[in-house]
Scaffold this active site. Structure first.
Site, PDB file in Angstrom:
ATOM      1  N   ARG A  63       0.781  -1.264  -0.061  1.00 43.97           N
ATOM      2  CA  ARG A  63       0.009  -0.019  -0.087  1.00 43.97           C
ATOM      3  C   ARG A  63       0.809   1.077   0.118  1.00 43.97           C
ATOM      4  NH1 ARG A  63      -1.514   2.809   4.252  1.00 43.97           N
ATOM      5  NH2 ARG A  63      -1.270   1.192   5.657  1.00 43.97           N
ATOM      6  N   TYR A 117     -16.342  14.679 -16.758  1.00 43.43           N
ATOM      7  CA  TYR A 117     -16.739  13.526 -16.250  1.00 43.43           C
ATOM      8  C   TYR A 117     -17.837  13.872 -15.121  1.00 43.43           C
ATOM      9  CZ  TYR A 117     -17.235   9.048 -13.887  1.00 43.43           C
ATOM     10  OH  TYR A 117     -17.654   8.148 -13.213  1.00 43.43           O
ATOM     11  N   ASP A 189      -7.453  15.872 -17.018  1.00 45.18           N
ATOM     12  CA  ASP A 189      -7.671  14.449 -17.531  1.00 45.18           C
ATOM     13  C   ASP A 189      -7.633  14.048 -19.059  1.00 45.18           C
ATOM     14  OD1 ASP A 189      -9.173  12.349 -17.807  1.00 45.18           O
ATOM     15  OD2 ASP A 189     -10.790  12.785 -16.339  1.00 45.18           O
ATOM     16  N   LYS A 214      -9.840   2.848 -18.929  1.00 45.37           N
ATOM     17  CA  LYS A 214     -10.438   3.004 -20.149  1.00 45.37           C
ATOM     18  C   LYS A 214      -9.643   2.391 -21.083  1.00 45.37           C
ATOM     19  CE  LYS A 214     -13.884   5.401 -18.010  1.00 45.37           C
ATOM     20  NZ  LYS A 214     -14.619   4.599 -17.207  1.00 45.37           N
TER      21      LYS A 214
HETATM   22  N1  PLP Z   1     -12.383  10.649 -16.173  1.00 45.28           N
HETATM   23  C1  PLP Z   1     -13.023  10.380 -17.220  1.00 45.28           C
HETATM   24  C2  PLP Z   1     -13.115  10.897 -18.492  1.00 45.28           C
HETATM   25  C3  PLP Z   1     -13.833   9.195 -17.132  1.00 45.28           C
HETATM   26  O1  PLP Z   1     -14.732   8.870 -18.264  1.00 45.28           O
HETATM   27  C4  PLP Z   1     -13.897   8.446 -15.982  1.00 45.28           C
HETATM   28  C5  PLP Z   1     -14.811   7.407 -15.777  1.00 45.28           C
HETATM   29  O2  PLP Z   1     -15.719   7.139 -16.691  1.00 45.28           O
HETATM   30  C6  PLP Z   1     -13.095   8.839 -14.930  1.00 45.28           C
HETATM   31  C7  PLP Z   1     -12.360  10.012 -15.134  1.00 45.28           C
HETATM   32  C8  PLP Z   1     -13.128   7.977 -13.598  1.00 45.28           C
HETATM   33  O3  PLP Z   1     -12.343   7.063 -13.711  1.00 45.28           O
HETATM   34  P1  PLP Z   1     -12.533   5.737 -12.961  1.00 45.28           P
HETATM   35  O4  PLP Z   1     -14.036   4.918 -13.248  1.00 45.28           O
HETATM   36  O5  PLP Z   1     -11.509   4.489 -13.516  1.00 45.28           O
HETATM   37  O6  PLP Z   1     -12.502   5.949 -11.626  1.00 45.28           O
END
Ligand code: PLP
Length: 400
Positions: A63, A117, A189, A214
């Protein structure tokens, strides 16, 4: 956290995605082995102290960081984004929350540009305000107001490009320069673009994050996150990752490294498939609008060409239809599975109002152009002609 210095004219992305971070073990295993162990033993107390007091790098407790399987994956992640270092997490949300908690304190502020998101929106509007951390939201079309939106309390400017679900492209260099002038860090992001299509650090961003769930994972079979940047900026984030318990599992980390080895090949195919689907939709009479970076025109195209090497596998399109008629189109699709994720080998379809942006108030959705008639596609690795034929039959009743 291990640092990964880079040479400017090193090997290409395909070579690096296969080899970066991979060292043979004593048996010559072709890829780093999985160390599932939670704890690591030392010959002498002094050796343990050297690791815990960071005089030597090493594994002590998974961890905490330093697990050799995770370190190898982090080296690959850092290399792909051209970063000095990387941290791997149990999810994309773990990466975002640790980065923000490490760099923003109670009473300080985040400025978020453009749409994002839905889970990140919930974190910024519901979780972080309970800790006294607030967020100012600036619509993408008002980017010129960023200097005014940043106050003395602003520590981070956060954004996605291309954004979810409108695929809006923001000028990374312009946002990063404005943030820096205001004394704030830029965190991007980069999930939709992937490191194959875009490297934000090269355009002035400070930290880049991914939902590795993803494209980086790429097969809809793992949940993980990644954060890349300088060792200095990642060090406080590693401290939060440790105490919030957000470490990636070694088994997942190995699976992620497996996927990263094929990332450039997969993304090239995602790019080509989405470009073909976008061109088809743009010519369809029932489609009012297609959001895809490859279809950008004018000033938006200039930004796309400046910072993206490819246009990605994500697109959204808008029908002149209500939520029910739009759902009927989605339900008629046979090759696209109705699922609220993206970036896997299989094509997926969602209505953002039912999945990623379900938690966003309807008025806020409307303000951001996320309409009831919007459909988001994650274009997979199937033959584009088959995907187009599927869309054609699903849209046919609207075209009459
Ligand atoms: N950022 C984007 C653009 C996303 O589409 C997502 C999830 O759909 C996330 C962050 C969050 O990622 P996670 O589901 O792996 O926590």
């Amino acid at each position: 956290m291990t640092e990964h210095p880079r040479t400017p004219d090193g090997p290409g992305l395909g070579t690096r995605s296969v080899h970066a971070g991979d060292r043979r073990d004593t048996h010559g295993a072709i890829h780093p082995p999985i160390y599932p162990h939670s704890t690591f033993a030392f010959a002498r107390t002094a050796d343990l102290l050297d690791v815990i007091e960071e005089r030597t790098a090493g594994a002590l407790y998974t961890r905490y960081g330093g697990n050799p399987t995770v370190v190898a994956t982090e080296a690959k992640l850092a290399d792909l984004e051209g970063a000095q270092a990387a941290l791997a997490f149990s999810s994309g949300m773990a990466a975002i929350s640790a980065a923000l908690l490490a760099h923003v304190r109670t009473g300080e502020q985040i400025v978020c540009v453009g749409d994002l998101y839905g889970g990140t929106y919930e974190l910024l509007t519901e979780n972080l305000p309970r800790l006294g951390i607030t967020t100012a939201f600036l619509p993408a079309e008002h980017l010129d107001r960023l200097p005014a939106a940043c106050t003395d309390a602003t520590r981070v400017v956060f954004f996605e490009t291309p954004s979810n679900p409108t695929l809006t492209v923001l000028d990374i260099a312009a946002v990063s320069a404005a943030a820096r002038a205001a004394g704030a860090l830029t965190i991007i992001d980069n999930t939709f673009a992937t490191p194959v299509n875009q490297n934000p650090l090269a355009h002035g961003a400070d930290l880049v994050m991914h939902s590795a769930t993803k494209y980086l994972g790429g097969h809809s079979d793992l949940t993980a996150g990644a954060l890349m940047g300088s060792a200095e900026l990642l060090a406080p984030v590693a401290f939060w990752r440790k105490n919030l318990g957000q470490m990636i599992a070694p088994e997942v980390s190995s699976l992620l490294a497996r996927s990263l080895r094929s990332l450039p090949v997969r993304v090239a195919r995602h790019n080509a498939g989405a470009a073909a689907v976008a061109a088809f939709l743009a010519g369809h009479p029932a489609v009012v609008r297609v959001n895809y970076p490859g279809l950008a025109a004018g000033a938006a195209k200039t930004v796309v060409d400046k910072q993206m090497r490819g246009h990605g596998g994500m697109l959204s399109f808008v029908l002149d239809a209500d939520a029910a008629a739009t759902a009927a189109v989605v339900d008629r699709l046979a090759l696209f599975s109705i699922a609220g994720s993206l970036g896997g080998v299989e094509s997926l379809v969602t209505q953002p109002i039912t999945t990623s942006h379900h938690g966003m108030p309807p008025a806020e959705r409307r303000r951001r152009g996320i309409s009831d008639g919007m459909i988001r596609l994650s274009v997979g690795l199937e033959d584009p002609a088959d995907l187009i034929a599927d869309l054609e039959q699903a849209l046919a009743p609207l075209a009459r």
